[in-house]
Design an enzyme around this catalytic site. Structure first.
Site, short mmCIF file in Angstrom:
data_model
loop_
_atom_site.label_atom_id
_atom_site.label_comp_id
_atom_site.label_asym_id
_atom_site.label_seq_id
_atom_site.Cartn_x
_atom_site.Cartn_y
_atom_site.Cartn_z
N ASP A 47 -71.89 11.72 -80.12
CA ASP A 47 -70.76 10.97 -80.68
C ASP A 47 -70.84 9.48 -80.38
OD1 ASP A 47 -70.34 11.50 -77.98
OD2 ASP A 47 -68.59 12.75 -78.29
N ASN A 61 -59.53 20.09 -72.23
CA ASN A 61 -58.85 20.95 -73.21
C ASN A 61 -59.85 21.80 -73.99
OD1 ASN A 61 -60.09 19.04 -74.73
ND2 ASN A 61 -58.25 18.20 -75.67
N HIS A 83 -62.66 20.61 -75.36
CA HIS A 83 -63.39 19.90 -76.42
C HIS A 83 -64.87 19.77 -76.11
CE1 HIS A 83 -62.40 15.79 -74.41
NE2 HIS A 83 -63.69 15.97 -74.29
C1 F6R Z 1 -69.55 13.09 -74.42
C2 F6R Z 1 -68.59 13.94 -75.07
C3 F6R Z 1 -67.44 14.60 -74.39
C4 F6R Z 1 -67.65 14.87 -72.89
C5 F6R Z 1 -66.41 15.54 -72.29
C6 F6R Z 1 -66.55 15.75 -70.81
O1 F6R Z 1 -70.52 12.57 -75.33
O2 F6R Z 1 -68.71 14.10 -76.25
O3 F6R Z 1 -67.16 15.79 -75.04
O4 F6R Z 1 -68.76 15.68 -72.71
O5 F6R Z 1 -65.29 14.75 -72.53
O6 F6R Z 1 -66.57 14.50 -70.17
P1 F6R Z 1 -66.85 14.35 -68.62
O7 F6R Z 1 -68.27 14.77 -68.40
O8 F6R Z 1 -66.67 12.87 -68.36
O9 F6R Z 1 -65.87 15.21 -67.92
#
Ligand code: F6R
Length: 243
Positions: free
Chosen positions: A67, A136, A138
């Site tokens: 992303d 959540n 995602h």
């Molecule tokens: C990163 C992404 C997000 C993260 C997720 C977890 O490119 O797309 O989905 O993987 O928000 O983030 P952290 O690792 O900071 O807890």
């Protein structure tokens, strides 16, 4: 789903890096799907260390990131391109022209997303996709929704994400309102998927991802349907999961 439980974040990072390193060693021309966020930083550190020791060669590797914020330039230190350069690409011998991130500077969302799907297709698809997990459920910027979005698309960031991100910017108005993200279909098309998860704050959602019903309200739950998923999570993250 294969689940590896590690003692802590460091061991999780090493284990995940070993899985990526095996992929690169066995298939030096592979396509890696990569993620930003805090969880994979330790994994990238291990890969850099092994590259510096001469144990890993990224010269044939291509990468496609999950992303990017819409409207941020690669030079903006909050862009995911900047993150990847800083945390991995600048430190290994990957050919930067073979590293792809959605084009945040393309204002036409349809064009940006269509082009990104085309780039992934032109590489022959993703061999190994690395994912972090949001609180959540995602993955990428695919937030809980009524259906699973298929292809790369533009998302409106939720208010809570904007609020959470504003500390990184000078003004709240500088926080991007939209992002481009691979869709759930794009992610599910990867041949292998590797998910890294750490910390008690992810324990509840990780249990839902592994043992709960498959629902777009927990986007990562769809990974239960993928034939080759490895989750590497530390004890804290797995503290609410029955394996
Ligand atoms: C990163 C992404 C997000 C993260 C997720 C977890 O490119 O797309 O989905 O993987 O928000 O983030 P952290 O690792 O900071 O807890």
């Amino acid at each position: 789903m294969r689940v590896y439980k590690t003692k802590n974040y460091e061991e999780m990072s090493r284990k995940a890096a070993h899985i990526i390193a095996s992929q690169v060693t066995l298939n030096p021309d592979c396509v890696l799907g990569l993620a930003t966020g805090s969880t994979p930083v330790g994994t990238y550190k291990n890969l850099i260390e092994w590259y510096e020791k001469g144990d890993l060669d990224f010269s044939g590797v291509t990468s496609c990131n999950l992303d990017e914020y819409k409207g941020l330039s690669p030079e903006n230190d909050q862009s995911y391109r900047y993150f990847m350069n800083h945390n991995l690409f600048d430190h290994v011998n990957i050919d930067k022209t073979h590293t792809y991130v959605p084009n945040g500077l393309e204002p036409d969302s349809e064009k940006a997303c269509g082009q990104y799907e085309e780039i992934i297709r032109a590489q022959g698809g993703i061999d190994l996709q690395l994912l972090g997990l949001g609180h959540n459920g995602h993955i990428g910027f695919n937030e809980p929704a009524d259906e699973f979005p298929k292809a790369t698309h533009c998302v409106d960031l939720t208010d809570s994400t904007i609020q959470a991100n504003k500390r990184f910017f000078e003004n709240e108005s500088d926080v991007p309102r939209q992002a481009y993200t691979m869709g759930i279909g794009t992610i599910m098309s990867a041949k292998k998927i590797l998910v890294v998860v750490s910390g008690t704050d992810k324990a509840e959602i990780l249990n839902k991802v592994i043992n709960g019903p498959i629902t777009p309200q927990v986007p990562a739950s769809i990974l239960q349907l993928h034939p080759d998923v490895t989750i590497v999570a530390d004890e804290d993250a797995l503290s609410k999961t029955k394996l």
